[in-house]
Design a protein around this motif. Structure first.
Motif, PDB file in Angstrom:
ATOM      1  N   ALA A  40      41.439  59.989  55.314  1.00 40.15           N
ATOM      2  CA  ALA A  40      40.965  59.427  56.498  1.00 40.15           C
ATOM      3  C   ALA A  40      40.754  60.443  57.807  1.00 40.15           C
ATOM      4  CB  ALA A  40      42.134  58.399  56.704  1.00 40.15           C
ATOM      5  N   HIS A  41      41.661  61.510  57.751  1.00 38.87           N
ATOM      6  CA  HIS A  41      41.395  62.485  58.752  1.00 38.87           C
ATOM      7  C   HIS A  41      40.296  63.281  58.614  1.00 38.87           C
ATOM      8  CE1 HIS A  41      42.630  65.689  61.481  1.00 38.87           C
ATOM      9  NE2 HIS A  41      42.846  66.594  60.401  1.00 38.87           N
ATOM     10  N   LEU A  42      40.129  63.679  57.253  1.00 39.57           N
ATOM     11  CA  LEU A  42      38.702  64.425  57.023  1.00 39.57           C
ATOM     12  C   LEU A  42      37.308  63.633  57.264  1.00 39.57           C
ATOM     13  CD1 LEU A  42      39.616  66.183  53.611  1.00 39.57           C
ATOM     14  CD2 LEU A  42      39.677  67.019  56.125  1.00 39.57           C
ATOM     15  N   ALA A  46      34.445  64.378  60.424  1.00 42.87           N
ATOM     16  CA  ALA A  46      33.371  64.113  59.947  1.00 42.87           C
ATOM     17  C   ALA A  46      32.284  63.083  60.966  1.00 42.87           C
ATOM     18  CB  ALA A  46      33.003  64.019  58.675  1.00 42.87           C
ATOM     19  N   GLU A  47      32.992  62.213  61.037  1.00 41.28           N
ATOM     20  CA  GLU A  47      32.377  60.875  61.990  1.00 41.28           C
ATOM     21  C   GLU A  47      32.388  61.100  63.174  1.00 41.28           C
ATOM     22  OE1 GLU A  47      32.624  56.280  61.642  1.00 41.28           O
ATOM     23  OE2 GLU A  47      34.595  57.126  62.494  1.00 41.28           O
ATOM     24  N   ARG A  91      39.056  52.566  58.089  1.00 41.04           N
ATOM     25  CA  ARG A  91      39.817  53.634  58.775  1.00 41.04           C
ATOM     26  C   ARG A  91      38.469  54.692  59.734  1.00 41.04           C
ATOM     27  NH1 ARG A  91      44.925  55.244  56.535  1.00 41.04           N
ATOM     28  NH2 ARG A  91      44.900  56.778  58.142  1.00 41.04           N
ATOM     29  N   THR A  92      37.321  53.991  59.415  1.00 41.48           N
ATOM     30  CA  THR A  92      36.146  54.641  59.983  1.00 41.48           C
ATOM     31  C   THR A  92      35.151  53.471  60.552  1.00 41.48           C
ATOM     32  OG1 THR A  92      34.885  54.765  57.979  1.00 41.48           O
ATOM     33  CG2 THR A  92      35.966  56.792  58.625  1.00 41.48           C
ATOM     34  N   GLU A  93      34.174  53.712  61.494  1.00 37.11           N
ATOM     35  CA  GLU A  93      33.270  52.645  61.830  1.00 37.11           C
ATOM     36  C   GLU A  93      31.716  52.865  61.656  1.00 37.11           C
ATOM     37  OE1 GLU A  93      34.292  52.688  66.066  1.00 37.11           O
ATOM     38  OE2 GLU A  93      36.049  51.711  65.942  1.00 37.11           O
ATOM     39  N   GLN A  94      31.405  54.069  61.654  1.00 36.73           N
ATOM     40  CA  GLN A  94      29.876  54.383  61.664  1.00 36.73           C
ATOM     41  C   GLN A  94      29.471  55.171  60.445  1.00 36.73           C
ATOM     42  OE1 GLN A  94      29.626  55.451  66.026  1.00 36.73           O
ATOM     43  NE2 GLN A  94      27.655  53.970  65.762  1.00 36.73           N
ATOM     44  N   ILE A  95      30.388  56.012  59.907  1.00 34.78           N
ATOM     45  CA  ILE A  95      29.726  57.192  58.965  1.00 34.78           C
ATOM     46  C   ILE A  95      29.437  56.616  57.466  1.00 34.78           C
ATOM     47  CG2 ILE A  95      32.151  57.749  58.029  1.00 34.78           C
ATOM     48  CD1 ILE A  95      31.030  60.737  58.364  1.00 34.78           C
ATOM     49  N   VAL A 395      27.187  69.420  53.095  1.00 32.32           N
ATOM     50  CA  VAL A 395      28.150  70.587  53.460  1.00 32.32           C
ATOM     51  C   VAL A 395      29.362  70.610  52.612  1.00 32.32           C
ATOM     52  CG1 VAL A 395      29.384  71.494  55.426  1.00 32.32           C
ATOM     53  CG2 VAL A 395      27.237  70.471  55.792  1.00 32.32           C
ATOM     54  N   LEU A 396      29.746  71.591  51.857  1.00 31.13           N
ATOM     55  CA  LEU A 396      30.793  71.884  51.204  1.00 31.13           C
ATOM     56  C   LEU A 396      31.885  73.181  51.512  1.00 31.13           C
ATOM     57  CD1 LEU A 396      28.030  71.082  49.544  1.00 31.13           C
ATOM     58  CD2 LEU A 396      29.423  71.967  47.295  1.00 31.13           C
ATOM     59  N   PRO A 397      32.863  72.546  52.544  1.00 30.18           N
ATOM     60  CA  PRO A 397      33.734  73.353  52.941  1.00 30.18           C
ATOM     61  C   PRO A 397      34.474  74.181  51.857  1.00 30.18           C
ATOM     62  CG  PRO A 397      33.733  71.582  54.246  1.00 30.18           C
ATOM     63  CD  PRO A 397      32.937  71.243  53.058  1.00 30.18           C
ATOM     64  N   VAL A 398      34.772  75.479  51.943  1.00 31.40           N
ATOM     65  CA  VAL A 398      35.543  75.893  50.928  1.00 31.40           C
ATOM     66  C   VAL A 398      37.271  75.484  50.747  1.00 31.40           C
ATOM     67  CG1 VAL A 398      34.376  78.175  50.442  1.00 31.40           C
ATOM     68  CG2 VAL A 398      35.574  78.002  52.403  1.00 31.40           C
ATOM     69  N   SER A 399      37.492  75.102  51.922  1.00 30.86           N
ATOM     70  CA  SER A 399      38.849  74.428  52.080  1.00 30.86           C
ATOM     71  C   SER A 399      38.945  73.569  53.146  1.00 30.86           C
ATOM     72  CB  SER A 399      39.845  75.595  52.342  1.00 30.86           C
ATOM     73  OG  SER A 399      39.646  76.237  53.651  1.00 30.86           O
ATOM     74  N   PHE A 400      40.004  72.723  53.017  1.00 28.69           N
ATOM     75  CA  PHE A 400      40.091  71.352  53.935  1.00 28.69           C
ATOM     76  C   PHE A 400      41.667  71.600  54.540  1.00 28.69           C
ATOM     77  CE2 PHE A 400      36.960  69.124  51.252  1.00 28.69           C
ATOM     78  CZ  PHE A 400      35.994  69.082  52.258  1.00 28.69           C
ATOM     79  N   PRO A 401      41.615  71.088  56.023  1.00 26.07           N
ATOM     80  CA  PRO A 401      40.899  70.626  56.776  1.00 26.07           C
ATOM     81  C   PRO A 401      40.087  72.040  57.505  1.00 26.07           C
ATOM     82  CG  PRO A 401      42.892  70.439  57.575  1.00 26.07           C
ATOM     83  CD  PRO A 401      43.220  71.085  56.141  1.00 26.07           C
ATOM     84  N   GLY A 402      40.732  73.189  57.280  1.00 22.50           N
ATOM     85  CA  GLY A 402      40.229  74.299  58.462  1.00 22.50           C
ATOM     86  C   GLY A 402      39.046  74.630  58.338  1.00 22.50           C
ATOM     87  N   GLU A 403      38.235  74.854  57.128  1.00 15.18           N
ATOM     88  CA  GLU A 403      36.938  75.355  57.343  1.00 15.18           C
ATOM     89  C   GLU A 403      36.051  74.211  57.880  1.00 15.18           C
ATOM     90  OE1 GLU A 403      35.360  78.254  56.801  1.00 15.18           O
ATOM     91  OE2 GLU A 403      37.262  78.787  56.902  1.00 15.18           O
ATOM     92  N   LEU A 404      36.301  72.858  57.497  1.00 16.09           N
ATOM     93  CA  LEU A 404      35.497  71.771  58.186  1.00 16.09           C
ATOM     94  C   LEU A 404      35.838  71.969  59.750  1.00 16.09           C
ATOM     95  CD1 LEU A 404      34.050  68.983  58.041  1.00 16.09           C
ATOM     96  CD2 LEU A 404      36.011  67.845  57.837  1.00 16.09           C
TER      97      LEU A 404
END
Length: 459
Positions: A40-42, A46-47, A91-95, A395-404
């Motif tokens: 949900a945090h990720l 993004a949203e 947990r999201t509204e638009q994405i 988009v494919l970040p190499v690690s979450f959540p830092g690279e995002l």
């Protein structure tokens, strides 16, 4: 039709991240694959950054073929995509919410109902990534020893999609009147039986849920073999790909758009979104150090196993001289044919030894990887967009959540400064957000055509 000036962005969610060493990074939660709050945090990040969608891949099996590889990866402890995205819808509204589901080992009625439910739960934000299964280990979970032939899987997939789209049209948009005064809940004159009889499926219908809010959830596809490109040209509205080199990306883009136009489809209704792995630092050195740290976490058993898998299990890299050059050809795989081709093209172009190719697969799996400053990453993305090699990126970040977070904080503002990415979310549904048309109900269309013919005849 003229393409807009702003690219589309999706976020490919994957447990710890897209590098095999990511789960060992002290900043990455080791149990993220089964933590709804983490996902949900990720999704919320993004949203908030105005990404168009989040995307989840899937397999119906463990894909590693030996315990040495299996023991060291974090991929085999994760939620099923439709279940997870249904939870994220609250947990999201638009994405947008893109779920992968295979046509090889699902039934159309089950999947039509689940995806329609996700579309209603999310108020019109669902999408289906259409895949065929890629591993014999999936086959062995469903009573078969081997997968069906590669091209035969696409033939079945084509019929599967036509059935599922027909089921989504079972009820016209205004069929459920829910009139308490008359006691009529559904206008059954606006219900239509599919009565499909085909080579693979026999499905009567109707579906026992109203037509999805979007008409159909957005249709996504990722095959890049000849069969996969033809399939995408016919049916897909968003197309994922692995395209590490600009000229290959431009060729794939042009071929796909040309095939779609030949079928009467408009360019802006088929969006090409190749994968990109951005490793961003405030300096080039900082970005390079991030990659080196992840590489240091990645055991050789994992690198070998992943390369064998990506090449379609036609090699046994443990028995090879890893300092020898990768050959130009390998036996054709019945698994991911397009990915094998991408990797062999990469090896030939770079004159890779097996050791170098194995490291490259571990880092990027054949996707475009850009290690650099925000300007450098934005330069590559904008150049590919402007040269019509992409309508946007997955988009494919190499690690979450830092690279995002780093991509959102450093690269997204640079794309906006150049007028290439939107400032905020737009549209009520994923289709509206992506600029995709809402499909008409086939049965409503047919009734209208018959009525028109009848009226003309009466004159």
């Amino acid at each position: 039709m003229r393409r807009g000036d702003e690219m589309k962005l999706g976020l490919f969610l994957r447990q710890a991240g897209h590098h095999e060493g990511a789960w060992l990074d002290p900043s990455v939660p080791a149990n993220g694959g089964v933590d709804i709050d983490y996902y949900a945090h990720l999704a919320e990040l993004a949203e908030g950054a105005a990404f168009h969608f989040v995307f989840l891949a899937d397999n119906l099996s463990v894909t590693e073929r030996d315990h040495a590889h299996m023991a060291r990866v974090s991929r085999n402890d994760a939620f099923e995509p439709i279940t997870l995205l249904s939870a994220l819808s609250s947990r999201t509204e638009q994405i947008g919410l893109v779920a992968t589901a295979t046509t090889t080992y699902h039934q159309p009625y089950h999947l039509a109902r689940m995806l329609a439910s996700l579309d209603h739960l999310s108020r019109g934000r669902a999408a289906w990534n259409i895949v065929t299964s890629i591993s014999k280990f999936e086959a062995q979970n469903f009573g078969e020893e081997e997968l069906p032939d590669h091209d035969a899987r696409y033939v079945r997939a084509r019929e599967f999609v036509e059935v599922i789209k027909g089921l989504w049209d079972s009820w016209e948009d205004d069929a459920f009147i829910r009139d308490k005064q008359s006691g009529i809940f559904a206008d059954t004159t606006k219900m239509h039986l599919l009565n499909h009889r085909g080579a693979y499926f026999s499905v009567r219908g109707p579906l026992n849920i109203a037509r999805p809010r979007q008409g159909n959830p957005v249709l996504v596809q990722a095959g890049a073999s000849d069969a996969g490109i033809q399939f995408a040209a016919e049916l897909a509205e968003v197309v994922f790909s692995a395209a590490p080199f600009l000229e290959h990306a431009k060729r794939h883009y042009a071929i796909l758009k040309e095939k779609a136009r030949a079928l009467g489809r408009e360019d802006d209704q088929v969006l090409v979104m190749p994968g990109i792995i951005p490793i961003v630092g405030r300096t080039k050195q900082e970005a390079s150090e991030k990659l080196q740290r992840l590489q240091s976490y990645t055991h050789m058993d994992v690198q070998l196993g992943l390369a064998d898998l990506a090449l379609g299990f036609v090699t046994d890299l443990r028995s090879m001289d890893l300092d020898s050059l990768v050959p130009e050809t390998l036996p054709q795989t019945n698994f991911m044919q397009s990915r094998q081709k991408v990797l062999l093209d990469l090896a030939a172009r770079q004159r890779f030894t097996w050791k170098q190719l194995i490291r490259s697969v571990s880092d990027s799996r054949g996707h475009l990887m850009v290690v650099g400053t925000p300007d450098e990453i934005a330069d590559v993305m904008v150049d590919r967009f402007d040269q019509r090699a992409a309508d946007g990126f997955n988009v494919l970040p190499v690690s979450f959540p830092g690279e995002l977070k780093d991509f959102i904080d450093l690269v997204v503002p640079e794309l906006r400064r150049r007028g290439k990415f939107r400032l905020r979310q737009s549209g009520q549904t994923l289709r509206e957000s992506l600029g995709l048309k809402r499909p008409l109900n086939r049965f409503t269309q047919l009734s209208g055509e018959r009525s028109s013919v009848s009226t003309c005849s009466s004159r």
